[in-house]
Design a protein around this motif. Structure first.
Motif, PDB file in Angstrom:
ATOM      1  N   GLY A  96      15.645  -9.610  17.799  1.00 10.63           N
ATOM      2  CA  GLY A  96      17.056  -9.291  17.091  1.00 10.63           C
ATOM      3  C   GLY A  96      16.954  -8.128  16.212  1.00 10.63           C
ATOM      4  O   GLY A  96      15.683  -7.015  17.054  1.00 10.63           O
ATOM      5  N   MET A  97      17.644  -7.480  15.420  1.00 11.42           N
ATOM      6  CA  MET A  97      17.456  -6.428  14.998  1.00 11.42           C
ATOM      7  C   MET A  97      15.836  -6.218  14.182  1.00 11.42           C
ATOM      8  O   MET A  97      16.920  -5.418  12.974  1.00 11.42           O
ATOM      9  N   ASN A  98      15.075  -6.510  14.314  1.00 15.79           N
ATOM     10  CA  ASN A  98      14.008  -5.983  12.854  1.00 15.79           C
ATOM     11  C   ASN A  98      12.915  -5.639  13.445  1.00 15.79           C
ATOM     12  O   ASN A  98      12.195  -5.193  14.535  1.00 15.79           O
ATOM     13  N   THR A  99      12.776  -4.379  12.953  1.00 13.27           N
ATOM     14  CA  THR A  99      12.080  -3.533  13.409  1.00 13.27           C
ATOM     15  C   THR A  99      10.947  -3.430  11.813  1.00 13.27           C
ATOM     16  O   THR A  99      10.203  -2.487  12.359  1.00 13.27           O
ATOM     17  N   SER A 100      11.264  -3.638  11.031  1.00  9.25           N
ATOM     18  CA  SER A 100      10.334  -3.543   9.881  1.00  9.25           C
ATOM     19  C   SER A 100       8.737  -3.784  10.126  1.00  9.25           C
ATOM     20  O   SER A 100       8.226  -2.938   9.468  1.00  9.25           O
ATOM     21  N   TRP A 101       8.567  -4.621  10.908  1.00  8.05           N
ATOM     22  CA  TRP A 101       7.151  -4.802  10.852  1.00  8.05           C
ATOM     23  C   TRP A 101       6.327  -3.039  11.361  1.00  8.05           C
ATOM     24  O   TRP A 101       5.565  -2.787  11.287  1.00  8.05           O
ATOM     25  N   ASN A 102       6.992  -2.695  12.559  1.00  4.34           N
ATOM     26  CA  ASN A 102       7.020  -1.024  12.999  1.00  4.34           C
ATOM     27  C   ASN A 102       6.488   0.052  11.312  1.00  4.34           C
ATOM     28  O   ASN A 102       5.700   0.483  11.804  1.00  4.34           O
ATOM     29  N   ASP A 103       7.908  -0.317  10.764  1.00  4.45           N
ATOM     30  CA  ASP A 103       7.654   0.321   9.696  1.00  4.45           C
ATOM     31  C   ASP A 103       7.035   0.649   8.924  1.00  4.45           C
ATOM     32  O   ASP A 103       6.867   1.397   8.078  1.00  4.45           O
ATOM     33  N   ARG A 104       6.573  -1.225   8.835  1.00  4.13           N
ATOM     34  CA  ARG A 104       5.348  -1.425   7.856  1.00  4.13           C
ATOM     35  C   ARG A 104       4.222  -0.424   7.832  1.00  4.13           C
ATOM     36  O   ARG A 104       3.303  -0.196   6.424  1.00  4.13           O
ATOM     37  N   PHE A 105       3.459  -1.402   8.468  1.00  6.36           N
ATOM     38  CA  PHE A 105       2.527  -0.929   9.007  1.00  6.36           C
ATOM     39  C   PHE A 105       2.632   0.868   9.651  1.00  6.36           C
ATOM     40  O   PHE A 105       1.656   1.881   9.248  1.00  6.36           O
ATOM     41  N   ALA A 106       3.766   1.871   9.722  1.00  4.59           N
ATOM     42  CA  ALA A 106       3.475   2.843   9.929  1.00  4.59           C
ATOM     43  C   ALA A 106       3.710   3.696   8.330  1.00  4.59           C
ATOM     44  O   ALA A 106       2.751   4.487   8.547  1.00  4.59           O
ATOM     45  N   SER A 107       3.558   3.017   7.463  1.00  3.27           N
ATOM     46  CA  SER A 107       4.038   3.233   5.703  1.00  3.27           C
ATOM     47  C   SER A 107       2.924   3.490   6.153  1.00  3.27           C
ATOM     48  O   SER A 107       2.068   4.105   4.446  1.00  3.27           O
ATOM     49  N   ILE A 108       2.194   1.937   5.585  1.00  3.23           N
ATOM     50  CA  ILE A 108       0.883   1.874   5.817  1.00  3.23           C
ATOM     51  C   ILE A 108      -0.575   2.836   6.369  1.00  3.23           C
ATOM     52  O   ILE A 108      -0.864   3.533   5.562  1.00  3.23           O
ATOM     53  N   ILE A 109      -0.398   2.972   7.477  1.00  2.00           N
ATOM     54  CA  ILE A 109      -1.193   3.422   7.826  1.00  2.00           C
ATOM     55  C   ILE A 109      -0.821   5.590   7.263  1.00  2.00           C
ATOM     56  O   ILE A 109      -1.641   6.022   7.323  1.00  2.00           O
ATOM     57  N   GLY A 110       0.621   6.547   7.378  1.00  4.86           N
ATOM     58  CA  GLY A 110       0.355   7.012   6.853  1.00  4.86           C
ATOM     59  C   GLY A 110       0.001   7.147   5.207  1.00  4.86           C
ATOM     60  O   GLY A 110      -0.155   8.083   4.737  1.00  4.86           O
ATOM     61  N   GLY A 111       0.191   6.337   4.383  1.00  7.82           N
ATOM     62  CA  GLY A 111      -0.437   5.728   3.228  1.00  7.82           C
ATOM     63  C   GLY A 111      -1.795   5.964   3.364  1.00  7.82           C
ATOM     64  O   GLY A 111      -2.231   6.844   2.318  1.00  7.82           O
ATOM     65  N   ALA A 112      -2.853   6.034   4.386  1.00  8.38           N
ATOM     66  CA  ALA A 112      -4.080   6.244   4.742  1.00  8.38           C
ATOM     67  C   ALA A 112      -4.226   7.223   4.750  1.00  8.38           C
ATOM     68  O   ALA A 112      -5.228   7.991   4.614  1.00  8.38           O
ATOM     69  N   ARG A 113      -3.934   7.908   5.626  1.00 12.86           N
ATOM     70  CA  ARG A 113      -3.887   9.108   5.996  1.00 12.86           C
ATOM     71  C   ARG A 113      -4.071  10.051   4.725  1.00 12.86           C
ATOM     72  O   ARG A 113      -4.558  10.731   4.347  1.00 12.86           O
ATOM     73  N   LEU A 114      -2.584  10.194   3.866  1.00  8.75           N
ATOM     74  CA  LEU A 114      -2.484  10.723   2.858  1.00  8.75           C
ATOM     75  C   LEU A 114      -3.798  10.774   1.756  1.00  8.75           C
ATOM     76  O   LEU A 114      -3.751  11.535   1.309  1.00  8.75           O
ATOM     77  N   TRP A 115      -3.813   9.095   1.665  1.00  9.95           N
ATOM     78  CA  TRP A 115      -5.052   9.192   0.591  1.00  9.95           C
ATOM     79  C   TRP A 115      -6.136   9.898   1.098  1.00  9.95           C
ATOM     80  O   TRP A 115      -7.253  10.205   0.264  1.00  9.95           O
ATOM     81  N   THR A 116      -7.040   9.583   2.475  1.00 14.32           N
ATOM     82  CA  THR A 116      -7.915  10.530   3.192  1.00 14.32           C
ATOM     83  C   THR A 116      -7.606  11.685   3.434  1.00 14.32           C
ATOM     84  O   THR A 116      -8.817  12.076   3.462  1.00 14.32           O
ATOM     85  N   SER A 117      -6.764  12.102   3.078  1.00 10.88           N
ATOM     86  CA  SER A 117      -6.489  13.682   3.165  1.00 10.88           C
ATOM     87  C   SER A 117      -7.574  14.503   1.841  1.00 10.88           C
ATOM     88  O   SER A 117      -7.484  15.919   2.587  1.00 10.88           O
ATOM     89  N   ASP A 118      -7.483  14.322   1.209  1.00  9.27           N
ATOM     90  CA  ASP A 118      -9.238  15.364  -0.306  1.00  9.27           C
ATOM     91  C   ASP A 118      -9.581  14.591  -0.757  1.00  9.27           C
ATOM     92  O   ASP A 118      -8.996  12.759  -1.278  1.00  9.27           O
ATOM     93  N   PRO A 119     -10.461  14.657  -1.060  1.00 10.22           N
ATOM     94  CA  PRO A 119     -11.499  14.276  -2.563  1.00 10.22           C
ATOM     95  C   PRO A 119     -11.093  13.651  -3.489  1.00 10.22           C
ATOM     96  O   PRO A 119     -11.941  12.733  -3.743  1.00 10.22           O
ATOM     97  N   LEU A 120     -10.017  14.638  -3.622  1.00 12.80           N
ATOM     98  CA  LEU A 120      -9.073  13.989  -5.123  1.00 12.80           C
ATOM     99  C   LEU A 120      -8.691  13.306  -4.952  1.00 12.80           C
ATOM    100  O   LEU A 120      -8.061  12.391  -5.627  1.00 12.80           O
TER     101      LEU A 120
END
Length: 414
Positions: free
Chosen positions: A261-285
């Motif tokens: 089916g037209m279900n791509t939510s898994w890909n986008d969900r994991f992409a958002s989590i990975i993107g969030g992890a990158r942002l969270w660890t981008s600087d000490p503050l």
């Protein structure tokens, strides 16, 4: 009156669209409003009062500390809604303390009603290319069903009942079933026909929702139901491989249906989590204090590196993980301890001697809150640990005249 409020709290936790709009992008559920009233009876207990104050000021304290080092925007509405999320957590403890064993019947009824509505929606409407009751899906803070109605009806066809999306439905039913099992074990209640029916309906609805984490939820619920009976009925041990094999088959079925089916939510969900992890660890503050309540969409728009090198199928405005958002917004100092504390509450199951069962329900909660539901207004993410909090802090004794199976590790009986 208090009993009625407690019942209303549990009922409204299954109808998130019964909410008060707050601006154009968020809302406050009526369940959270009732929780605010219910916690009044708890503030007389010093422990509850201290915990409520402490958790309410944590997001503000993280922001104040962040402002000492750099200027940043402050989303007032987001901080306001965070208070109601915390109050939902404590409201669940209060409602449980009021209803005690009667809460099982209320939750069982709500699970059955929600599941039946979703089943009817699937087979009477969605499979025929129609999205029913579209007028009710119109509350700020949730994705617009009306705008996606054609895609949902013609291609996706996944039921969502009275919830914003199928994963919201599946996660809520899984957490509610877990909470009901915990309550039954704590008060040593017999599994009546209505309770068994609600569990069957919940399992079937989670399956037809095609939720990516549904197979994990189904497997955990099956094991949690069977394990307490291992000591009494040794044949149950033989059913464990059957349950595991069934879970694997269900998982493969769900994966196949999602690929077709037209279900791509898994890909986008994991992409958002990975993107969030990158942002969270981008600087000490940011790592220590987070980006601030409600500031994830702004930072996602400003920092292109978050999704660099990843394939996404739609615009990702936020991190699709409640637990991930807590850490990203409040940092490791104020976000992670809250998550760990809630996980420990579930792990202990109110002091019951059942490490394995506690681990199973903790994993289920983490999967739903971390990988299944994106909306922090999902009441049952907070209700399940709230139920366990009521057990942990209650001074009331259990009625030991009841005689049924509690959650106990089979090894302890040897």
């Amino acid at each position: 009156m208090v009993t009625g409020l407690a019942i209303s709290f549990f009922v409204l936790s299954f109808v998130p669209y019964v909410a008060i709009p707050l601006g154009n992008s968020t809302n406050i559920s009526f369940a959270a409003v009732i929780a605010t009233i219910l916690i009044v009876r708890l503030i007389r207990r010093p422990m509850f009062l201290v915990l409520i104050i402490l958790l309410c000021i944590c997001p503000l304290l993280a922001t104040l500390l962040r402002l000492l080092f750099q200027s940043s925007q402050v989303n007032v509405n987001a901080y306001f809604t965070s208070f109601f999320i915390i109050l939902t957590f404590f409201g669940a403890a209060s409602a449980t303390d009021v209803l005690r064993e009667r809460s099982v019947a209320v939750i069982s009824f709500c699970i059955s009603a929600s599941a039946i509505i979703a089943i009817l929606q699937k087979y009477l409407y969605l499979d025929k290319g129609v999205v029913p009751w579209i007028e009710i899906y119109n509350v700020p803070g949730y994705a617009s069903v009306a705008q996606n109605a054609q895609t949902i009806a013609l291609y996706i066809k996944r039921p969502f009942g009275l919830f914003p999306e199928p994963s919201f439905l599946a996660g809520t039913l899984a957490l509610a079933a877990s909470g009901m099992l915990v309550l039954m074990a704590h008060y040593r209640l017999q599994p009546r026909a209505s309770i068994i029916l609600s569990l069957v309906l919940a399992t079937f609805t989670i399956f037809i929702s095609d939720s990516g984490s549904g197979v994990i939820c189904i497997a955990i619920l099956a094991m949690a139901i069977l394990i307490p009976y291992v000591r009494r009925y040794r044949i149950v041990i033989l059913l464990m491989p059957v349950a595991l094999a069934t879970a694997i088959w269900l998982g493969l079925s769900i994966a196949a249906s999602r690929q077709d089916g037209m279900n791509t939510s898994w890909n986008d969900r994991f992409a958002s989590i990975i993107g969030g992890a990158r942002l969270w660890t981008s600087d000490p503050l940011t790592f220590l204090l987070g980006v601030g309540r409600g500031m994830v969409p702004t930072r996602f728009g400003e920092d292109d590196f978050a999704f660099a090198g990843m394939t996404v199928y739609s615009n990702i405005p936020d991190i699709y993980s409640v637990l991930g958002r807590i850490v990203l917004e409040n940092g490791i100092l104020f976000g992670l301890p809250f998550i760990i504390w809630m996980a420990v509450l579930i792990l202990r199951l109110g002091g019951q001697r059942a490490i394995l069962i506690g681990v199973l329900f903790t994993v289920l909660w983490a999967v739903v809150a971390g990988l299944t539901i994106s909306y922090e207004t999902a009441a049952w993410i907070w209700i399940l640990p709230g139920i366990c909090l009521a057990f942990s802090l209650s001074n009331r004794s259990i009625d030991t005249r009841r005689s049924d199976v509690r959650f106990e590790d089979p090894s302890r009986s040897q």
